[in-house]
Design an enzyme around this catalytic site. Structure first.
Site, mmCIF file in Angstrom:
data_model
loop_
_atom_site.group_PDB
_atom_site.id
_atom_site.type_symbol
_atom_site.label_atom_id
_atom_site.label_comp_id
_atom_site.label_asym_id
_atom_site.label_seq_id
_atom_site.Cartn_x
_atom_site.Cartn_y
_atom_site.Cartn_z
ATOM 1 N N LYS A 40 9.444 41.455 84.467
ATOM 2 C CA LYS A 40 8.297 41.208 83.576
ATOM 3 C C LYS A 40 6.964 41.334 84.318
ATOM 4 O O LYS A 40 5.956 41.673 83.717
ATOM 5 C CB LYS A 40 8.422 39.830 82.922
ATOM 6 N N ARG A 135 9.760 22.486 81.622
ATOM 7 C CA ARG A 135 9.657 23.622 80.705
ATOM 8 C C ARG A 135 10.981 23.634 79.937
ATOM 9 O O ARG A 135 11.320 22.647 79.310
ATOM 10 C CB ARG A 135 9.336 24.932 81.436
HETATM 11 C C1 LIG Z 1 9.519 34.653 85.412
HETATM 12 C C2 LIG Z 1 10.800 33.952 85.590
HETATM 13 C C3 LIG Z 1 11.510 34.097 86.793
HETATM 14 C C4 LIG Z 1 10.986 34.882 87.984
HETATM 15 O O1 LIG Z 1 10.025 34.148 88.689
HETATM 16 P P1 LIG Z 1 9.358 34.701 90.054
HETATM 17 O O2 LIG Z 1 8.490 33.589 90.480
HETATM 18 O O3 LIG Z 1 8.582 35.921 89.687
HETATM 19 O O4 LIG Z 1 10.442 34.987 91.023
HETATM 20 C C5 LIG Z 1 12.751 33.476 86.876
HETATM 21 N N1 LIG Z 1 13.258 32.748 85.847
HETATM 22 C C6 LIG Z 1 12.588 32.584 84.688
HETATM 23 C C7 LIG Z 1 13.209 31.772 83.610
HETATM 24 C C8 LIG Z 1 11.339 33.173 84.526
HETATM 25 O O5 LIG Z 1 10.681 33.002 83.367
#
Ligand SMILES: *Cc1c(COP(=O)(O)O)cnc(C)c1O
Length: 374
Positions: A40, A135
């Site tokens: 993303k 969250r």
């Molecule tokens: C965005 C996200 C990640 C990745 O996080 P990074 O800090 O970019 O490694 C992992 N798990 C969830 C649920 C996320 O929303």
């Protein structure tokens, strides 16, 4: 897009992303941990995804269903993960295009089961546990275990693939040996009750990597969902203080053109009210200084504090939607209007810049050397 357009330009170094991927995969695989490559942060850029997948990442992951759908056509062989709980209107496409989804609501899980029946498909789910970051996820352990047993014993098409957690997002809570060990204890409790092993215990994101460096990762964690460390590679070095000489933090560079250079006062003149976005910034009076305006703005990068000037002596002063103001007073370089300046960045800017239609992308190609890891 206009072919004469040159800037703003985002230069994405695929070689460096490939190096980061290789390094992190080696580290994780040594510890029996698979990597879900979270795409993303680069708006699922296909060139970058190619590097992550050819590099050996085990799953493609995103919170945005649209990204997973568009990637599924090309990477049909690769299992993917939807890492945000599905919305109701997404259920049909989730079953059609997604292999594994993260869930925390029984209503949604029941809808997934119903849709599976319709499409005659199976779907794997990871139940999320909230370990204090507040969250997503079950906060109550008994409720989580009840739902896990319900899926295992009552649902035919939805398969309980494992459990996972998310930290350092809303509540800024650090992953620790303690909170992740608790996740593992819950997993063991479920495993005992269902008389089989769970396939995946997903212990977080980039911020869980320090536990691996420090040899403190509980042994049962067998998956991490990594975005930042693969694609930008800066947080572990700049925020966490790890000296990782095998990782690159300059995978992405923003280049923008200077459209004005002048000497101006540093303290605004007249009655002060609000800036372009309704904020009341604080201005420091540093006298008259030389500064430049670049043709790029908040619409492209959103947070100028997450941009890092690469030219020595250049400081970011501020920005509005389409302008970035930098101080040149201490720079030894004789910048002219029309010159191009470069900026490194933190994750947030990579996320916004890769989604801006006003920013061109240029790729520094993968060297043959790296193909051997494919
Ligand atoms: C965005 C996200 C990640 C990745 O996080 P990074 O800090 O970019 O490694 C992992 N798990 C969830 C649920 C996320 O929303």
């Amino acid at each position: 897009m206009d072919t004469t357009k040159k800037y703003p330009l985002l230069e994405i170094n695929l070689n460096k992303i490939s190096d980061n991927t290789k390094y992190l995969l080696d580290l994780c695989n040594e510890n029996n941990i698979s990597i879900s490559a979270v795409v993303k942060g680069v708006n699922a850029d296909e060139e970058v995804v190619d590097v992550l997948i050819e590099g050996g990442c085990n799953y493609i992951a995103s919170s945005r269903l649209e990204q997973l759908i568009s990637l599924k056509k090309k990477y049909s062989h690769k299992e993917n993960m939807l890492i945000r709980m599905p919305m109701k209107h997404e259920i049909k496409e989730v079953i059609k295009y997604v292999d594994i989804s993260l869930n925390s609501e029984i209503q949604t899980i029941n809808l997934l089961e119903k849709e599976c029946k319709k499409q005659r498909k199976e779907h794997k789910i990871l139940l999320m546990v909230d370990l204090g970051d507040l969250r997503e996820g079950f906060f109550d352990k008994e409720e989580l275990i009840d739902i896990a047993l319900y899926i295992e014993n009552n649902l035919e098409h939805v398969k309980l693939y494992g459990i996972g957690t998310n930290l350092s997002c809303y509540g800024s809570i650090k992953p620790s040996q303690k909170n992740l060990s608790y996740l593992c204890e819950i997993a063991e409790e479920i495993e005992e009750k269902i008389s089989r092993k769970l396939d995946m215990i997903s212990g977080g994101s980039t911020t869980s990597l320090p536990l691996l460096f420090d040899d403190k990762m509980p042994g049962k964690i067998n998956n991490l969902r990594i975005g930042e460390a693969l694609i930008v590679g800066r947080d572990l070095i700049d925020y966490w203080g790890y000296d990782l000489n095998k990782m690159h933090k300059d995978t992405m560079i923003l280049k923008a053109e200077i459209i004005e250079i002048k000497e101006k006062p540093t303290y605004p003149i007249g009655e002060m009210f609000l800036d372009a976005f309704g904020n009341k910034p604080i201005y420091e009076d540093r006298g008259i200084r030389k500064r430049a305006i670049l043709a790029v703005g908040k619409q492209d990068f959103v947070n100028d504090r997450d941009l890092l000037p690469l030219d020595e002596g250049v400081e970011i002063v501020g920005s509005s939607s389409d302008h970035l103001i930098v101080d040149l007073q201490n720079s030894k370089k004789d910048f002219q209007v029309g010159d191009v300046m470069s900026f490194g960045m933190f994750y947030s800017c990579a996320l916004y810049l890769t989604s801006s239609k006003y920013v061109l992308k240029k790729y520094v190609e993968l060297k043959e050397l790296h193909k051997e890891y494919a």
